[in-house]
Write a protein that holds these residues in place. Structure first.
Motif, short mmCIF file in Angstrom:
data_model
loop_
_atom_site.label_atom_id
_atom_site.label_comp_id
_atom_site.label_asym_id
_atom_site.label_seq_id
_atom_site.Cartn_x
_atom_site.Cartn_y
_atom_site.Cartn_z
N ASN A 48 0.85 -1.18 0.00
CA ASN A 48 0.00 0.00 0.00
C ASN A 48 0.89 1.24 0.00
O ASN A 48 1.65 1.47 0.95
N SER A 49 0.81 2.04 -1.04
CA SER A 49 1.68 3.22 -1.14
C SER A 49 1.49 4.21 0.00
O SER A 49 2.41 4.94 0.34
N ALA A 50 0.32 4.20 0.62
CA ALA A 50 0.05 5.13 1.71
C ALA A 50 0.66 4.67 3.04
O ALA A 50 0.81 5.48 3.96
N THR A 51 1.02 3.39 3.14
CA THR A 51 1.53 2.87 4.41
C THR A 51 2.93 2.27 4.32
O THR A 51 3.54 1.97 5.35
N LYS A 52 3.45 2.12 3.13
CA LYS A 52 4.70 1.37 2.96
C LYS A 52 5.91 2.00 3.64
O LYS A 52 6.88 1.31 3.94
N SER A 53 5.88 3.29 3.92
CA SER A 53 7.04 3.94 4.54
C SER A 53 6.98 3.94 6.07
O SER A 53 7.88 4.47 6.72
N ILE A 54 5.95 3.34 6.65
CA ILE A 54 5.85 3.29 8.12
C ILE A 54 6.92 2.33 8.64
O ILE A 54 6.95 1.16 8.26
N PRO A 55 7.80 2.81 9.52
CA PRO A 55 8.84 1.93 10.06
C PRO A 55 8.27 0.95 11.09
O PRO A 55 7.33 1.28 11.83
N LYS A 82 13.54 -9.94 23.56
CA LYS A 82 13.04 -9.73 24.92
C LYS A 82 13.90 -10.51 25.90
O LYS A 82 14.37 -11.59 25.56
N PRO A 83 14.11 -10.03 27.08
CA PRO A 83 13.67 -8.71 27.55
C PRO A 83 14.58 -7.62 26.98
O PRO A 83 15.77 -7.80 26.83
N TYR A 84 13.99 -6.51 26.64
CA TYR A 84 14.76 -5.39 26.13
C TYR A 84 14.70 -4.26 27.15
O TYR A 84 13.89 -4.27 28.07
N ILE A 85 15.57 -3.31 26.99
CA ILE A 85 15.61 -2.16 27.90
C ILE A 85 14.69 -1.08 27.33
O ILE A 85 14.85 -0.67 26.18
N LEU A 86 13.72 -0.65 28.12
CA LEU A 86 12.73 0.31 27.64
C LEU A 86 13.38 1.60 27.14
O LEU A 86 12.98 2.13 26.11
N LYS A 87 14.39 2.07 27.82
CA LYS A 87 15.09 3.29 27.39
C LYS A 87 15.71 3.09 26.00
O LYS A 87 15.73 4.00 25.18
N GLU A 88 16.20 1.87 25.73
CA GLU A 88 16.75 1.57 24.41
C GLU A 88 15.65 1.65 23.35
O GLU A 88 15.85 2.23 22.27
N LEU A 89 14.48 1.08 23.65
CA LEU A 89 13.36 1.15 22.71
C LEU A 89 12.96 2.59 22.44
O LEU A 89 12.78 2.98 21.29
N PHE A 90 12.86 3.41 23.50
CA PHE A 90 12.53 4.82 23.29
C PHE A 90 13.58 5.51 22.43
O PHE A 90 13.25 6.31 21.56
N GLY A 91 14.85 5.20 22.66
CA GLY A 91 15.92 5.79 21.85
C GLY A 91 15.78 5.43 20.39
O GLY A 91 15.93 6.28 19.51
N ILE A 92 15.46 4.17 20.12
CA ILE A 92 15.27 3.72 18.74
C ILE A 92 14.08 4.43 18.12
O ILE A 92 14.14 4.87 16.96
N TYR A 94 12.82 7.43 18.94
CA TYR A 94 13.18 8.82 18.69
C TYR A 94 14.08 8.95 17.47
O TYR A 94 13.87 9.81 16.62
N LEU A 95 15.11 8.12 17.38
CA LEU A 95 16.02 8.19 16.23
C LEU A 95 15.32 7.87 14.92
O LEU A 95 15.55 8.53 13.90
N THR A 96 14.45 6.88 14.95
CA THR A 96 13.71 6.49 13.75
C THR A 96 12.79 7.62 13.29
O THR A 96 12.72 7.95 12.11
N LEU A 97 12.08 8.21 14.22
CA LEU A 97 11.15 9.29 13.87
C LEU A 97 11.87 10.54 13.41
O LEU A 97 11.32 11.29 12.59
#
Length: 102
Positions: A48-55, A82-92, A94-97
């Protein structure tokens, strides 16, 4: 607390509906979903061209070479065991966005 709007899906079909209706900035999902798996969801999103760029960011207890290879082939930006570090997920997130490389 991080000022995100969050939508929760109970299965792969509901996730697809949320993606098509709300067009989220990012999808964070477990690999194994009821009624589907995240790889099938990702394949449909890419068509779907409208959604394909969603990471997509994946999480799983079962991270193998095969699942990592499949994720890479579908352009999934990150796959956390899992288990992952929540701060790491938030960092990913933020960087992705921001469009920075991970």
């Amino acid at each position: 607390n991080e000022d995100f709007e969050v939508h929760v899906a109970n299965d792969g079909e509901e996730l697809l509906e949320i993606i098509n209706v709300h067009r989220p900035d990012i999808v964070i999902s477990e690999v194994m979903l009821q009624k589907s798996d995240i790889f099938l969801v990702r394949e449909k999103v890419l068509k779907n061209s409208a959604t394909k760029s969603i990471p997509f960011i994946l999480t799983s207890h079962l991270k193998t070479e095969d699942t990592v290879s499949r994720a890479i082939s579908l352009g999934i930006c990150c796959y956390l065991k899992k288990p992952y570090i929540l701060k790491e997920l938030f960092g990913i997130v933020y960087l992705t966005l921001k469009g920075d490389q991970i």
